[in-house]
Design a protein around this motif. Structure first.
Motif, PDB file in Angstrom:
ATOM      1  N   LYS A  15       0.826  -0.885   0.217  1.00 52.66           N
ATOM      2  CA  LYS A  15       0.251   0.258  -0.139  1.00 52.66           C
ATOM      3  C   LYS A  15       0.990   0.939  -0.474  1.00 52.66           C
ATOM      4  CE  LYS A  15      -4.326  -2.109   2.311  1.00 52.66           C
ATOM      5  NZ  LYS A  15      -5.084  -1.369   3.436  1.00 52.66           N
ATOM      6  N   GLY A  16       2.707   1.367  -0.160  1.00 53.96           N
ATOM      7  CA  GLY A  16       3.256   2.495   0.203  1.00 53.96           C
ATOM      8  C   GLY A  16       2.868   3.130   1.246  1.00 53.96           C
ATOM      9  N   TYR A  17       2.695   2.984   2.320  1.00 53.11           N
ATOM     10  CA  TYR A  17       3.248   3.190   3.697  1.00 53.11           C
ATOM     11  C   TYR A  17       4.481   2.876   4.428  1.00 53.11           C
ATOM     12  CZ  TYR A  17       0.031  -0.093   6.032  1.00 53.11           C
ATOM     13  OH  TYR A  17      -0.749  -1.210   6.178  1.00 53.11           O
ATOM     14  N   ALA A  18       4.955   3.110   5.561  1.00 50.25           N
ATOM     15  CA  ALA A  18       5.700   3.478   6.599  1.00 50.25           C
ATOM     16  C   ALA A  18       5.311   3.136   7.460  1.00 50.25           C
ATOM     17  CB  ALA A  18       7.065   3.761   6.141  1.00 50.25           C
ATOM     18  N   ILE A  19       6.160   2.433   8.377  1.00 49.84           N
ATOM     19  CA  ILE A  19       5.022   1.997   9.623  1.00 49.84           C
ATOM     20  C   ILE A  19       6.714   2.977  10.775  1.00 49.84           C
ATOM     21  CG2 ILE A  19       4.898   0.314  11.695  1.00 49.84           C
ATOM     22  CD1 ILE A  19       4.228  -1.900  10.158  1.00 49.84           C
ATOM     23  N   GLY A  20       5.789   3.624  12.021  1.00 49.16           N
ATOM     24  CA  GLY A  20       7.082   4.138  12.511  1.00 49.16           C
ATOM     25  C   GLY A  20       7.610   3.076  13.346  1.00 49.16           C
ATOM     26  N   ALA A  21       8.968   2.943  14.235  1.00 44.89           N
ATOM     27  CA  ALA A  21       9.690   2.206  15.229  1.00 44.89           C
ATOM     28  C   ALA A  21       9.688   3.165  15.727  1.00 44.89           C
ATOM     29  CB  ALA A  21      10.679   1.372  13.982  1.00 44.89           C
ATOM     30  N   PHE A  22       9.410   3.202  16.860  1.00 40.09           N
ATOM     31  CA  PHE A  22      10.133   4.376  17.867  1.00 40.09           C
ATOM     32  C   PHE A  22      10.476   3.714  19.084  1.00 40.09           C
ATOM     33  CE2 PHE A  22       7.634   7.443  16.158  1.00 40.09           C
ATOM     34  CZ  PHE A  22       6.436   6.819  15.231  1.00 40.09           C
ATOM     35  N   ASN A  23      11.669   4.310  19.694  1.00 42.40           N
ATOM     36  CA  ASN A  23      12.164   3.978  20.622  1.00 42.40           C
ATOM     37  C   ASN A  23      12.195   4.553  21.534  1.00 42.40           C
ATOM     38  OD1 ASN A  23      14.628   4.262  18.538  1.00 42.40           O
ATOM     39  ND2 ASN A  23      15.683   3.385  19.647  1.00 42.40           N
ATOM     40  N   VAL A 252      10.658   3.119   9.636  1.00 46.22           N
ATOM     41  CA  VAL A 252      10.858   4.248   9.620  1.00 46.22           C
ATOM     42  C   VAL A 252      11.514   4.669  10.909  1.00 46.22           C
ATOM     43  CG1 VAL A 252      10.473   7.163   9.484  1.00 46.22           C
ATOM     44  CG2 VAL A 252       9.641   5.212   7.571  1.00 46.22           C
ATOM     45  N   ASN A 253      13.160   4.595  11.322  1.00 44.14           N
ATOM     46  CA  ASN A 253      13.480   4.951  12.903  1.00 44.14           C
ATOM     47  C   ASN A 253      13.063   6.620  13.431  1.00 44.14           C
ATOM     48  OD1 ASN A 253      13.949   1.775  12.383  1.00 44.14           O
ATOM     49  ND2 ASN A 253      15.493   2.399  13.626  1.00 44.14           N
ATOM     50  N   ILE A 254      12.292   6.380  14.537  1.00 42.56           N
ATOM     51  CA  ILE A 254      12.162   7.364  14.786  1.00 42.56           C
ATOM     52  C   ILE A 254      12.802   7.989  16.403  1.00 42.56           C
ATOM     53  CG2 ILE A 254      10.651   9.574  15.570  1.00 42.56           C
ATOM     54  CD1 ILE A 254       9.132   8.658  12.803  1.00 42.56           C
ATOM     55  N   ASP A 255      13.970   8.688  17.149  1.00 42.39           N
ATOM     56  CA  ASP A 255      13.684   8.273  18.419  1.00 42.39           C
ATOM     57  C   ASP A 255      14.161   9.894  18.676  1.00 42.39           C
ATOM     58  OD1 ASP A 255      16.786   7.779  20.508  1.00 42.39           O
ATOM     59  OD2 ASP A 255      14.269   7.840  20.938  1.00 42.39           O
ATOM     60  N   THR A 256      15.094  10.406  18.167  1.00 43.64           N
ATOM     61  CA  THR A 256      15.291  12.053  18.373  1.00 43.64           C
ATOM     62  C   THR A 256      13.884  13.076  18.490  1.00 43.64           C
ATOM     63  OG1 THR A 256      17.869  11.929  17.221  1.00 43.64           O
ATOM     64  CG2 THR A 256      16.986  13.708  17.692  1.00 43.64           C
ATOM     65  N   ASP A 257      13.113  13.015  16.761  1.00 44.11           N
ATOM     66  CA  ASP A 257      11.706  13.951  17.401  1.00 44.11           C
ATOM     67  C   ASP A 257      11.079  13.643  18.407  1.00 44.11           C
ATOM     68  OD1 ASP A 257      10.720  13.356  14.137  1.00 44.11           O
ATOM     69  OD2 ASP A 257      12.192  14.793  14.841  1.00 44.11           O
ATOM     70  N   LEU A 258      11.064  12.335  19.383  1.00 46.40           N
ATOM     71  CA  LEU A 258      10.592  12.076  20.828  1.00 46.40           C
ATOM     72  C   LEU A 258      10.941  12.714  21.377  1.00 46.40           C
ATOM     73  CD1 LEU A 258      10.237   7.719  20.379  1.00 46.40           C
ATOM     74  CD2 LEU A 258       8.657   9.174  19.919  1.00 46.40           C
ATOM     75  N   ARG A 259      12.704  12.573  21.589  1.00 46.64           N
ATOM     76  CA  ARG A 259      13.555  13.229  22.402  1.00 46.64           C
ATOM     77  C   ARG A 259      13.285  14.772  23.001  1.00 46.64           C
ATOM     78  NH1 ARG A 259      19.403  10.289  22.296  1.00 46.64           N
ATOM     79  NH2 ARG A 259      18.378   8.090  22.587  1.00 46.64           N
ATOM     80  N   LEU A 260      12.973  15.413  21.644  1.00 41.15           N
ATOM     81  CA  LEU A 260      12.451  17.096  21.434  1.00 41.15           C
ATOM     82  C   LEU A 260      11.136  17.044  21.668  1.00 41.15           C
ATOM     83  CD1 LEU A 260      14.250  17.673  17.860  1.00 41.15           C
ATOM     84  CD2 LEU A 260      15.328  18.036  20.869  1.00 41.15           C
TER      85      LEU A 260
END
Ligand SMILES: O=C(COP(=O)(O)O)N(O)CCCOP(=O)(O)O
Ligand SMILES: [Zn+2]
Length: 308
Positions: A15-23, A252-260
């Motif tokens: 379906k052309g979407y991505a899943i967020g991988a959040f630390n 898609v790996n996301i950690d810095t945006d969580l921290r901010l």
């Protein structure tokens, strides 16, 4: 339930979407992320790094993730981020993780293959999926030269050989991203030609983007307004993440945006409420900011809303 990413990636790819991988590193971060995914009706990857295991104690993190599953019944992947050797991957697989990353990208090609295959051969019979990495995330040197790119970014032909020889389920690639808040000195740039070549050689195969935080300016500005000092921070524009999801990137790996998000909310609360010293107040604000940021990512960037 706790699930592997196999089916989630298959549908995301189609379906052309991505899943967020959040630390995840503590209760409030987990709660913020999970409430956002619940509200967006989105599949979710919660990932634990070695640093998180040291900080929070693996037992606590595992129980917190199990609580999230019990509380929401979301399909949640519990993933080891940047596993540095076979031992830690084995430990997490034995401990009930549904996905592990073996990060052997610093080893020579053949050794990366051998170690990754060893983890795959232990994981697959136990129903666990494996992410590996090929290529090195960019340093923060200025727009690096073409041959330097070829030396560090993922080589498309090598990627195909790597996947064939290891049986790995997903591959983290290097196309210009890097961890942290200082990803680009000049204009942000990813090597989309390279990404397209890799996904063409690996049709249907899930690719992973590390270092994919945007370093959202609203949070950087709020941090700096209330006592922080994060000059010149820059990340991956959200349009580029959307584009990558169209070319095989499923995680898609996301950690810095969580921290901010969390840090800016806590700084603001402490600044505006000098007499408060109840952690529930500022940790609660941090949790709310995490929830709002993750909702934004899922709804406006990743495209994984209403998929469960
Ligand atoms: O890709 C990313 C995060 O990328 P980002 O910095 O762009 O969010 N990750 O794998 C997160 C790495 C976090 O490791 P640690 O807990 O040791 O600090
Ligand atoms: Zn990473």
């Amino acid at each position: 339930p706790l699930v592997t990413s196999k089916e989630l990636f298959k549908q995301a790819y189609e379906k052309g979407y991505a899943i967020g991988a959040f630390n995840v590193n503590n209760m409030e971060i987990i709660q913020g992320i999970v409430s956002a995914a619940k509200e967006e009706k989105s599949p979710l990857i919660l990932q634990v790094s070695a640093g998180a295991r040291k900080y929070a104690n693996p037992i606590y993190l595992k129980k917190l993730v199990e609580s999230a599953v019990e509380d929401t019944d979301l399909p949640i992947v519990l993933h080891l981020d940047h596993g540095e050797d076979f031992e830690i991957c084995k430990q997490c697989i034995d401990d009930g993780f549904t996905s592990v990353m073996i990060d052997a990208s610093h080893l020579p090609f053949e050794e990366n293959i051998a170690l990754t295959k060893k983890v795959v051969d232990y994981a697959h019979p136990r129903g666990v999926v494996v992410e590996a990495e090929l290529g090195k995330l960019a340093g923060i040197e200025d727009n690096i030269s073409v041959d330097a790119k070829d030396a560090t970014y993922t080589n498309p032909e090598e990627a195909r050989e790597f996947v064939e020889k290891t049986g790995v389920d997903s591959l983290a690639i290097a196309i210009g991203t890097s961890h942290g808040a200082y990803k680009f000195k000049g204009k942000p740039e990813l090597d989309f030609e390279r990404l397209k070549k890799i996904s063409k050689l690996l049709p249907g195969f899930p690719l992973v983007l590390h270092g994919a935080s945007t370093v959202l300016s609203e949070y950087v500005e709020a941090c700096n307004k209330f006592g922080g000092d994060i000059p010149g921070a820059q990340g991956v524009p959200e349009e580029m993440i959307k584009e990558a999801a169209k070319h095989g990137v499923c995680k898609v790996n996301i950690d810095t945006d969580l921290r901010l998000a969390m840090t800016s909310a806590i700084r603001k609360h402490l600044h505006d409420n000098p007499s408060n010293f109840d952690p529930r107040k500022y940790l609660g604000e941090g949790r709310k900011a995490v929830e709002n940021m993750v909702k934004h990512k899922i709804g406006n960037v990743l495209g994984s809303s209403d998929q469960i």
